[in-house]
Structures are given as structure tokens and as C-alpha cells.
Motif scaffolding. Structure first.
Motif, short mmCIF file in Angstrom:
data_model
loop_
_atom_site.label_atom_id
_atom_site.label_comp_id
_atom_site.label_asym_id
_atom_site.label_seq_id
_atom_site.Cartn_x
_atom_site.Cartn_y
_atom_site.Cartn_z
N PHE A 1 0.86 -1.31 -0.06
CA PHE A 1 0.01 0.13 -0.03
C PHE A 1 0.84 1.23 0.03
O PHE A 1 1.66 1.43 0.90
N LEU A 2 0.65 1.83 -1.16
CA LEU A 2 1.87 3.15 -1.11
C LEU A 2 1.46 4.36 -1.64
O LEU A 2 0.05 4.22 -2.27
N PRO A 3 1.89 5.49 -1.39
CA PRO A 3 1.35 6.90 -1.66
C PRO A 3 0.97 7.08 -3.04
O PRO A 3 0.35 8.12 -3.56
N THR A 4 2.25 6.61 -3.90
CA THR A 4 2.18 7.21 -5.43
C THR A 4 2.40 6.09 -6.46
O THR A 4 3.13 5.06 -5.90
N GLU A 5 2.04 6.47 -7.40
CA GLU A 5 2.27 5.34 -8.50
C GLU A 5 3.66 5.16 -8.86
O GLU A 5 4.30 4.11 -9.06
N GLU A 6 4.46 6.30 -8.89
CA GLU A 6 6.17 6.00 -9.03
C GLU A 6 6.53 4.87 -7.91
O GLU A 6 7.51 4.18 -8.40
N GLN A 7 6.06 5.25 -6.74
CA GLN A 7 6.72 4.46 -5.94
C GLN A 7 6.27 2.79 -5.65
O GLN A 7 7.06 1.86 -5.72
N ALA A 8 5.10 2.73 -6.31
CA ALA A 8 4.51 1.32 -6.49
C ALA A 8 5.32 0.67 -7.55
O ALA A 8 5.63 -0.40 -7.71
N ILE A 9 5.38 1.51 -8.86
CA ILE A 9 6.02 0.78 -9.97
C ILE A 9 7.55 0.37 -9.59
O ILE A 9 8.11 -0.78 -9.70
N GLU A 10 8.36 1.39 -8.84
CA GLU A 10 9.66 1.23 -8.43
C GLU A 10 9.69 0.07 -7.55
O GLU A 10 10.50 -0.97 -7.50
N THR A 11 8.86 -0.15 -6.45
CA THR A 11 8.69 -1.23 -5.49
C THR A 11 8.37 -2.50 -6.22
O THR A 11 9.33 -3.54 -6.25
N LEU A 12 7.45 -2.67 -7.06
CA LEU A 12 7.12 -3.96 -7.89
C LEU A 12 8.39 -4.55 -8.88
O LEU A 12 8.67 -5.60 -9.08
N ALA A 13 8.92 -3.44 -9.47
CA ALA A 13 10.09 -3.81 -10.38
C ALA A 13 11.29 -4.40 -9.81
O ALA A 13 11.96 -5.11 -10.03
N LYS A 14 11.69 -3.99 -8.33
CA LYS A 14 12.56 -4.32 -7.56
C LYS A 14 12.55 -5.69 -7.10
O LYS A 14 13.40 -6.34 -6.70
N LEU A 15 11.36 -6.33 -7.04
CA LEU A 15 11.21 -7.91 -6.55
C LEU A 15 11.62 -8.68 -7.42
O LEU A 15 11.60 -8.61 -8.72
N LYS A 16 12.01 -9.89 -6.89
CA LYS A 16 12.40 -11.15 -7.84
C LYS A 16 11.34 -11.76 -8.36
O LYS A 16 10.38 -11.82 -8.01
#
Length: 124
Positions: free
Chosen positions: A109-124
Motif C-alpha cells: 500500500f503506497l502513496p504514489t504510482e511511481e513508488q509502486a512501480i519502483e517497488t514492484l520492479a525491484k521484486l524477484k
């Protein structure tokens, strides 16, 4: 429903948004339908959902809707980030739920779309 496919560091993330006040997820079946549509149209297993497309009952943990829906995402190996302002909810149990999700590897649960994309992209 609008699905935008974004590439970050070789990983693809689908960003799902709706029209103003368009609720796309009301129950478990509509969540499964959305997940299937995203997989078919974008071939992504990482999805960003804007909070506005979720039924407000999702954020009332007594309904069990959040748990039931998010369990389906986990069962089908789909990582999901829900984007929005969650400070509008005063429920301690919801805040604890969000905290626990954010410390996991599947649901955020994140405040911005940019943070969400970045977080998901970092996952294995």
C-alpha cells in the motif's frame, strides 16, 4: 478500465486505473476477472491498482473482502501495489494490516504510482 504497461530495469508492471468514480473491484470474482484481463492484455504479474477502483468495503476489514481478494493475488503469484492516501482511514486494524503488507513481498500500500512501480520492479 485502462491498463498501462511500464518497463523498469527489465521488469514489466501493469498500471490499472479507471474512470472517475469507476469501481472495478467489488468482490473476489471481479478481482479475479481484473487479474485475468491484465495477464491477457499485458502479460504482467505485477500490478499497480489505484485505490479508487476498489470498493470502499475493501478497506473495512470486518467484511473480509481485503483478505479474500489479496489471497487470490498471492494464490496466482501476482504481486500487487495499491496506490492512494490511506491516512483517511482511522481503523487501527487496517493500519496494522497495511503495515504488515508493506513489510512482505507480495502486497503493498503506497502513496504514489511511481513508488509502486519502483517497488514492484525491484521484486524477484
Amino acid at each position: 478500465m485502462k491498463i498501462t504497461k511500464v518497463e523498469v530495469s527489465g521488469k514489466y508492471v501493469a498500471v490499472v486505473s479507471g474512470d472517475e468514480n469507476e469501481v472495478l473491484i467489488n468482490d473476489v470474482q471481479s478481482a479475479l476477472d481484473l487479474m485475468a484481463t491484465v495477464r491477457y492484455e499485458s502479460d504482467c504479474d505485477r500490478i499497480v491498482l489505484h485505490k479508487s477502483i476498489l470498493s470502499e468495503s475493501f478497506f473495512d476489514l470486518k467484511t473480509r473482502l481485503a483478505g479474500d481478494i489479496l489471497q487470490k493475488f498471492i494464490n496466482y503469484y501476482v504481486k500487487v501495489a495499491i496506490v492512494g492516501d490511506f491516512t483517511v482511514y482511522s481503523s487501527k486494524s487496517l493500519k496494522d494490516f497495511i503495515y504488515e503488507c508493506n513489510n512482505g513481498n507480495d502486497i503493498f500500500f503506497l502513496p504514489t504510482e511511481e513508488q509502486a512501480i519502483e517497488t514492484l520492479a525491484k521484486l524477484k
